[in-house]
Design a protein around this motif. Structure first.
Motif, PDB file in Angstrom:
ATOM      1  N   TYR A 176      -9.645  -4.728  -1.713  1.00 60.94           N
ATOM      2  CA  TYR A 176      -8.551  -4.964  -1.260  1.00 60.94           C
ATOM      3  C   TYR A 176      -7.344  -5.967  -0.690  1.00 60.94           C
ATOM      4  CZ  TYR A 176      -9.482   0.086  -0.328  1.00 60.94           C
ATOM      5  OH  TYR A 176      -9.495   1.264  -0.572  1.00 60.94           O
ATOM      6  N   GLY A 208       0.170  -1.427  -0.390  1.00 60.25           N
ATOM      7  CA  GLY A 208       0.327  -0.075   0.129  1.00 60.25           C
ATOM      8  C   GLY A 208       0.835   1.320  -0.136  1.00 60.25           C
ATOM      9  N   GLN A 209       0.476   2.011   0.471  1.00 56.99           N
ATOM     10  CA  GLN A 209       0.632   3.445   1.270  1.00 56.99           C
ATOM     11  C   GLN A 209       2.543   3.284   1.541  1.00 56.99           C
ATOM     12  OE1 GLN A 209      -1.135   6.692   1.646  1.00 56.99           O
ATOM     13  NE2 GLN A 209      -2.698   5.999   1.271  1.00 56.99           N
ATOM     14  N   ASN A 241      -5.577   1.910  -8.251  1.00 55.38           N
ATOM     15  CA  ASN A 241      -4.722   3.207  -7.629  1.00 55.38           C
ATOM     16  C   ASN A 241      -3.647   3.352  -8.747  1.00 55.38           C
ATOM     17  OD1 ASN A 241      -6.762   5.312  -6.082  1.00 55.38           O
ATOM     18  ND2 ASN A 241      -7.006   3.121  -5.178  1.00 55.38           N
ATOM     19  N   GLU A 242      -2.441   2.685  -8.534  1.00 53.76           N
ATOM     20  CA  GLU A 242      -1.476   2.634  -8.708  1.00 53.76           C
ATOM     21  C   GLU A 242      -1.762   3.455 -10.599  1.00 53.76           C
ATOM     22  OE1 GLU A 242       0.867  -0.162  -6.334  1.00 53.76           O
ATOM     23  OE2 GLU A 242       1.133  -0.485  -7.906  1.00 53.76           O
ATOM     24  N   THR A 281      -5.812  -1.405  -5.072  1.00 54.37           N
ATOM     25  CA  THR A 281      -4.654  -1.125  -5.329  1.00 54.37           C
ATOM     26  C   THR A 281      -3.964  -0.761  -6.084  1.00 54.37           C
ATOM     27  OG1 THR A 281      -4.375  -1.327  -2.343  1.00 54.37           O
ATOM     28  CG2 THR A 281      -1.984  -0.810  -3.918  1.00 54.37           C
ATOM     29  N   THR A 310      -6.457   3.882  -1.616  1.00 52.40           N
ATOM     30  CA  THR A 310      -4.868   2.748  -1.716  1.00 52.40           C
ATOM     31  C   THR A 310      -4.901   2.946  -0.520  1.00 52.40           C
ATOM     32  OG1 THR A 310      -3.726   3.544  -3.437  1.00 52.40           O
ATOM     33  CG2 THR A 310      -2.424   2.085  -1.994  1.00 52.40           C
TER      34      THR A 310
END
Lengths: 350, 350
Positions: free
Chosen positions: B280, B28-29, B244-245, B241, B340
């Motif tokens: 997720y 993740g982040q 989002n990337e 995730t 994320t």
């Protein structure tokens, strides 16, 4: 879920062990048996069959070498380098032992929960700097984190790909009776440097690891002789183990002249203190070259002209007698067998 | 030896952490920040800059993809597979996400002293069988052993090289407004399968990991459309995730239609029991494809005709609005931001 391990029948026991012991990671006979009896049957294929430091194959018209190594050294920092330096040089050198110039590395970190970010950062910086020195690009990476108590700060795996020049065919099977054995410099240095800072058995010494990328030295050797027969970097298990593997692969004997072995005094002293034989201690910036007798002088001169081969020396030759066996001749004419170690002399030195 | 860590100045703290925590491995982040602030400055080079699942470069005239992953899953055996299956399929799939057919794998084992040989053997057998199923050759390997209490039975790293077909250019930056988002099947399965057998939180379920090699599915998709824009296997951090990337890389928004997300009932039930969102949860045999609207129908049909894409579905599209952000639209027309994750929802699922 019920897991049925009975499906898999262990073809061992290896020397009566039913579990992994440190000796399985030592690069000696036990490591060899694990590979031969456990991994090879599971993975069996002709490429892996070579069992050299790196695999060589054609892909998309390119002749590539491909190699991998995991690094679990303790401590993470030692005189002359860190696990970051080892992770680059170890794989660059494995590729170089096929005559390949390392082009791209992958890099996988297994981090233990609780390790200081500053430690990880320092290692990553070392790794990046080592890659730059070796002229190799870190192309892809991965990071995993394991719970505290399931790692040891930082483990690193690198894999590398490189190009093998046309006409180059370097592999252990090519050692032939009459060939000359050359070592690129002083032996036993890396292992003793690690032991000198190991918790619990620290001793004062000036020994600094020889960890270095050997691709430049190999390129200089290939410049004067494309027909190098065998190259090997004597890491785990040292010169003795590497020469035994070569002798067995090629079916030749190897005869070393004890007086010619370049063992620095500091290493000799530490070895007598620790009860070790320098022939079995790991190196991380040295190579063994086996070349035809007619090429030996020119190759040796090229090595000595390179900063990483300044102390290169001829240490013996391949012989028809005692195939698969390595011996040394002492100054008094006596002959001693140099066997492959069974297990682990110095755990986790790379 | 005095080690001077002061030479290396940590460019962090990452969210006030000065040590590694499990979240740094969650994909993740926090994982992203570790890569961006710690690894990238140390390794900086244009190839790594891509930050995709695999690096693509030219070497000796061949166009290659190169990727690596370490595997630290617990337990080592789970419904539907083992760490040996993951180690092959994970890297084969990372290469496939560049459109590459995996050709050769390296394989590095880190074994913990005391692990049963029969466990190692079973894993090696799984790994060899998975390689055969995926049509990839294990070309080179390495084994290290660490002391008891410094591992977790078996860790595996694999790296892989493969050829990228001419004309194929698949990377996150190619997602464009109007593009269609397709998922190859039911989501959240692998993570829930692992959690169902995790010590301490076991629960009864019929969920079996979807772990599978996706190179055949990708080949079938490329057969009908060489201009696939983006492929991604949504492993750690799940579909949310990965999207989002992609959204951030391409500077597009992504809009999902909640009712179209293929979440099996068993996963939905387990997620509500565990307090998780299936978006997720990790997958190990699924891919996300982002394709031009004109290609969507043909690509979807090719996927549905393949055994590993039978349940493929269109789940949304790329939009000009909210660049870098992923949202879902509910059946009632409401919009929810799908961010994320910061850290680690399900530790060590691969």
């Amino acid at each position: 879920m019920a897991l049925n391990f009975e499906e898999w029948v262990c073809p061992l026991p290896l020397r009566d062990h039913t579990t992994i012991v440190m000796g399985h990671g030592g690069g000696g006979q036990m490591s060899g048996e694990l590979v031969e009896h456990l991994f090879m049957p599971a993975f069996a294929n002709p490429v892996l069959g070579g069992l050299t430091d790196s695999a060589v194959f054609q892909l998309g018209g390119a002749r590539l070498a491909f190699s991998t190594d995991s690094f679990v050294v303790q401590p993470l920092f030692f005189p002359g380098g860190s696990i970051g330096d080892l992770a680059v040089n170890g794989t660059v050198n494995d590729l170089a032992m096929s005559g390949a110039q390392a082009a791209y590395l992958s890099c996988g970190f297994i981090l233990e929960e609780g390790v200081e970010l500053s430690v990880v950062g320092r290692i990553a910086t070392d790794l990046g700097a080592a890659a730059q020195r070796a002229g190799v690009t870190i192309a892809t990476g991965d990071t995993k984190v394991v719970d505290a108590g399931h790692g040891d700060g930082v483990y690193i795996n690198t894999a590398g790909v490189g190009l093998v020049p046309a006409g180059v065919d370097i592999r252990p099977q090519r050692a032939a009776p009459g060939d000359v054995v050359i070592v690129s410099g002083q032996i036993g240095v890396h292992g003793i440097a690690i032991m000198s800072v190991r918790d619990g058995i620290s001793f004062g010494t000036e020994v600094v690891s020889d960890c270095a990328p050997l691709n430049g030295l190999v390129a200089a050797m290939l410049d004067v002789c494309t027909d190098l027969h065998v190259l090997r970097d004597p890491t785990r298990g040292g010169v003795a183990t590497s020469l035994n593997e070569i002798a067995k692969s090629a079916g030749v004997g190897v005869e070393l002249i004890e007086s010619t072995l370049p063992v620095p005094e500091t290493v000799a002293n530490a070895c007598s203190f620790l009860g070790l034989d320098p022939l079995y201690v790991a190196n991380e910036g040295k190579l063994l070259a086996i070349v035809a007798p007619d090429d030996a002088e020119e190759v040796l001169a090229a090595m000595q002209a390179h900063p990483l081969g300044a102390d290169a020396a001829i240490i013996g030759s391949c012989v028809e007698a005692h195939p698969g066996m390595v011996v040394t001749k002492t100054a008094f004419g006596a002959t001693r067998v140099v066997d492959t170690p069974i297990g682990e002399q110095l755990p986790r030195i790379c």
